[in-house]
Design an enzyme around this catalytic site. Structure first.
Site: not given
Lengths: 345, 345, 345, 345
Positions: D148-150
């Site tokens: 995921g990006c986070y």
């Protein structure tokens, strides 16, 4: 590899030149200059470039620098290029100037809207770098006056139709809208975030210096005096320019005639895309690209033709077209370095 | 205190009505409705209002609700007002409708651009709520069709000049630019953040439904058929509308004539500000206000008049003008509730 | 009517003071000054105010001006207020200073982070204008040091919990995010549109001058040395500040304890809104208002309390709180001039 | 040339995959699918691609399509990849899944935060595609769960320091700020322009599904249970993610130790740039690139380490890292297709 110098590399157009040229298959940047940042690495000013661009800004010193490149891009405020270009041309260099200094055939027109011209003899040699129109002259040019962003966005849709006599030359209105990067990186209240954000306005109404630039080219190409009404506006976004043009089609001209004329004029030209009937230009569709998208609608009720063009003011409106000019001057593929797929958003 | 009902209070225009009316010295909101949020407090949907607005949304039930207010604002999608307004009018209520349902004198025009009209008899009674022009009729009206945002921004600059015969009625172009709130709170890809942000485009070119609305009013007031070319654009900002109008001044008309005509027409009208020679309208200067700012430039070279107006599309373009209409209908001071000093940025 | 002077009226905080005060029921602006725009009308600099504000900027001349107002707001760069305030106080005037010059009890702290303090004797008389905390002292004050925007957003959520001993004073992190108007109207590359737009970054990490301001107040109020980690960030928007605070609740402290403590501390305080369990602060919900919204979540897994506050940096973070201070000093209703319903978007 | 299929090509991550892969020297897109736009050309949905991308969306039909590509990128909502991936893996294809379906080693963790997992046996084969950490496993993987990006923005700065024991694993706070494109192209009020623009807020405080993803990886790599406090925020801009991390350095750890550890861990890794002492990450510096920029400051007064990372959420946070994974899986140069110089603004 052609050796390229970017004179004035840290303004927005200069940085965009560095971006585009650094991905060019046949060019290599050998020299960048910056008055303000001489001695600093380019990636200190544009940290996004760290690891990608390995260049250091130098003080401009034309007399000593000319040997270090074959072609020079001048991305400087008006007036300075008039001083530098003659030196470089004398040394046999090719020059692409992004200022207005070499855009006008008529020095009087330049002097009315800018200042005294100090290199008038070069004006004759200079070619106006609107690639899709002056392709053949650019091939042979040593000095190119790269068009302004507004003129590019207005001339590309208008030129084919005026040359073909499809629209009335006496009744042309150009309503343009530009992103804020067009105002450059120099500080001013009119580019201060809180003064621009959530705001929309017109400026320099019917008095912008790109107005005579558009007119000179249209008049020259059609052989008839053409005057246009031109109003630029400022859009709260970084990049992009949309120009909405209102014209009067000549009698019996159909939408098919307009579309046919545009398509045929730009047939084989890689950077003009004519929109089909279902779509219209949007600045988002050209962001980061060298495209000029052109669409149109005929308002039958009022017998008026509405032409819409979209460009990225920093690419086709400045640095991208400058590189396209280099490609043509050097005999490279016209799209070299300019075929990058843009961010979809 | 007049009792006010806001029918459709949770869309952007409805919420703006609630904001303005809640600060009105002579009106009290006694009823708000919302299809989507019935049963919820208004400040749950607009939490900025917590502590300031104490209202709960109800389901619309015209037959039972009419007693609870003296005047109703309808801020609903087209078509529903045609069904509700007759009931309210029959009960002796005053109605200000923000949709297009009661803007057209000619039902055929409405039906061409919208749908079948089901309350044609009321069209005769309805007054077009362009306050600065229909002031006298509005005073006596029970039913007001509140103007669209684009028509407001176009009609205010054009009306005085056309009535005075200062510009050619055959040659009018209206190039408008609107903030995104004009598209409302309903979800659509064209209002999706990433599709709008950093983008500028035209839409519904020469085919927007506000085009016939502008034309009907201009034609009616001048007694002559007037057709305009109208192109709306979308600006990546929340509020504001700038309209640039291109017209041809009649022979010998001077800038002084134009300025004089505008100033005189709007003399004493509190919500039209004519810009002097040094300034031009900017949407930021009208944000949150009920003002329409009007400026102009004469392009002598092309003998063209450029008129520029700026409004807040949600205020003078919708809810503010609606309240101004109420003020006129009820005999209140025209500026009541509308004189709030706006945020400077 | 109290007569009010706004010294430094054309910066963003100054203009916001003019906006708020012009709608104040018990105050009248009798004097505005501006170094840069002396001699110009206020509505030339902020044309949105045309027809609403009838004031002309004057050159600052404290010695001659003091008679023209009863209370002075100083909205000036640090250092100048130290020179002006003593003169005004000596003349029996009340002064609310929006700079840091009178925020510190400890002159050494001021001198460490700003410069030499030239009016140290006044520091004792000055009251820190955090209205919800120093209400009683402000009532009696002649000189108020109006809090910084970051300190306001951090102190309001932290103060009640620290005073009640509900959180560990050794483990507090303040992560703040501010709109660009906080940087003011002075030109700088860091507020240049294209450098800020579509960008998010931290700045002055753990070295911002609001850090010691927060610490001094917290330490003084709890009687214990408190140090916090403070990191400000810049958000590409005009107004608004959101502060996310990370703290460690003491053993057995429940969410109910936190909510109860905050609600009880701010009970009856008109400008603090505690969010219930379903909602959280959003800068949009306080834009244009004097509210500080406070919400929180307990992360049970990590035994951490997350406090979130939102203010409008120009209102509760500057000019609104300054007017609230005036209201308290003058014995007016605390909300006078500050109860305007904000734009819903 | 490896043949590549992009399953779900018209969402933002999918479109970004198409952009990046179309410039890849060793890959060729042979297949794109879209539920919503099957039958339409890709450049009708993303008109910026006209003339650059010649692909038509197809309906997904795994059983018939598998032959047409060697490697598949799945850019689909959670749950669907669990159904498709097993079929493709059985047919000997390589799969890079951008959803959460194959990110967790522990199916229970997935099921707690998402839904029942229907391809648990594949979880063992799946490799977590954080390229800088799992480089060696990715080389041999057939199935990669793209981070995921986070998590990407949090894990890259934390991992080296935690593995080296330089920071306390019990005291980690991750405060992230994301551009709106992270929410995708599906319509929702929380991505509606007027609800996001000029607004800043936290959401899913301490309850976002990327929280357990970060924790599983950190715990696995350090062999110790690690829990973090994680708060995401929404920034009114299209692209970019900045993550500010607060940690407690172990005793005697110096800034030099931190810098040295980060530099050494990422030595030779082309897509992590460690900022030197004078600069800090800014989302603008990574826009359009696959870089993760990492900077830090030590707050000596509070003995706290502040780590800041910036990525483009659509590139290193999604599609760029996916292509980087492909490069590693296929033995290509890790930077192939990812070395494009970004727009300077």
């Amino acid at each position: 590899m052609v050796r390229v110098g970017v004179i004035g590399a840290t303004g927005y157009a200069g940085a965009e030149l560095v971006r585009i040229l650094s991905g060019h298959p046949k060019a290599k940047i050998t020299l960048i200059t910056s008055r303000q940042y001489a001695g600093m690495r380019f990636d200190e000013i544009y940290p996004s470039m760290r690891g990608l661009i390995d260049l250091t800004c130098e003080e401009l010193a034309t007399e000593h620098m000319f040997k270090r490149a074959d072609i020079f891009f001048l991305s400087l405020p008006h007036k300075i290029p008039m001083e530098i270009a003659p030196v470089l041309i004398n040394k046999g260099k090719k020059v692409i100037d992004l200022s207005a200094d070499f855009r006008f055939r008529d020095p009087a027109a330049y002097e009315t809207h800018y200042q005294k011209h100090t290199a008038k003899d070069l004006l004759e040699k200079a070619v106006y770098g609107l690639c899709e129109v002056y392709h053949e002259s650019i091939k042979k040019a040593d000095l190119v006056g790269n068009p302004g962003c507004y003129p590019t966005s207005a001339l590309l849709p208008l030129m084919p139709l005026l040359k073909a006599g499809l629209i009335d030359r006496h009744n042309i209105i150009v309503d343009s809208k530009s992103g804020v990067s067009g105002a450059g990186r120099s500080l001013s209240l009119s580019s201060h975030f809180c003064e621009v954000n959530e705001s929309f306005k017109a400026y320099k109404v019917a008095s912008h210096r790109h107005n005579p630039e558009i007119e000179e080219i249209l008049s020259y190409e059609t052989g008839k005096k053409i005057k246009i009404t031109f109003v630029p506006h400022l859009v709260p976004m970084t990049r992009g320019m949309l120009t909405t043009i209102y014209a009067s089609p000549e009698k019996k001209v159909t939408p098919g005639d307009i579309g046919g004329c545009l398509s045929s004029f730009y047939s084989g030209r890689p950077f003009v895309r004519i929109c089909d009937g279902n779509s219209l230009p949007d600045t988002m569709h050209v962001k980061g690209t060298n495209y000029c998208d052109i669409g149109f609608r005929m308002d039958k009720r009022t017998k008026r033709l509405i032409l819409i063009s979209a460009i990225d003011n920093l690419v086709k409106g400045a640095s991208g077209q400058a590189v396209q000019n280099m490609n043509i001057m050097m005999g490279f593929d016209e799209t070299a370095g300019l075929a990058q797929v843009p961010y979809p958003l």
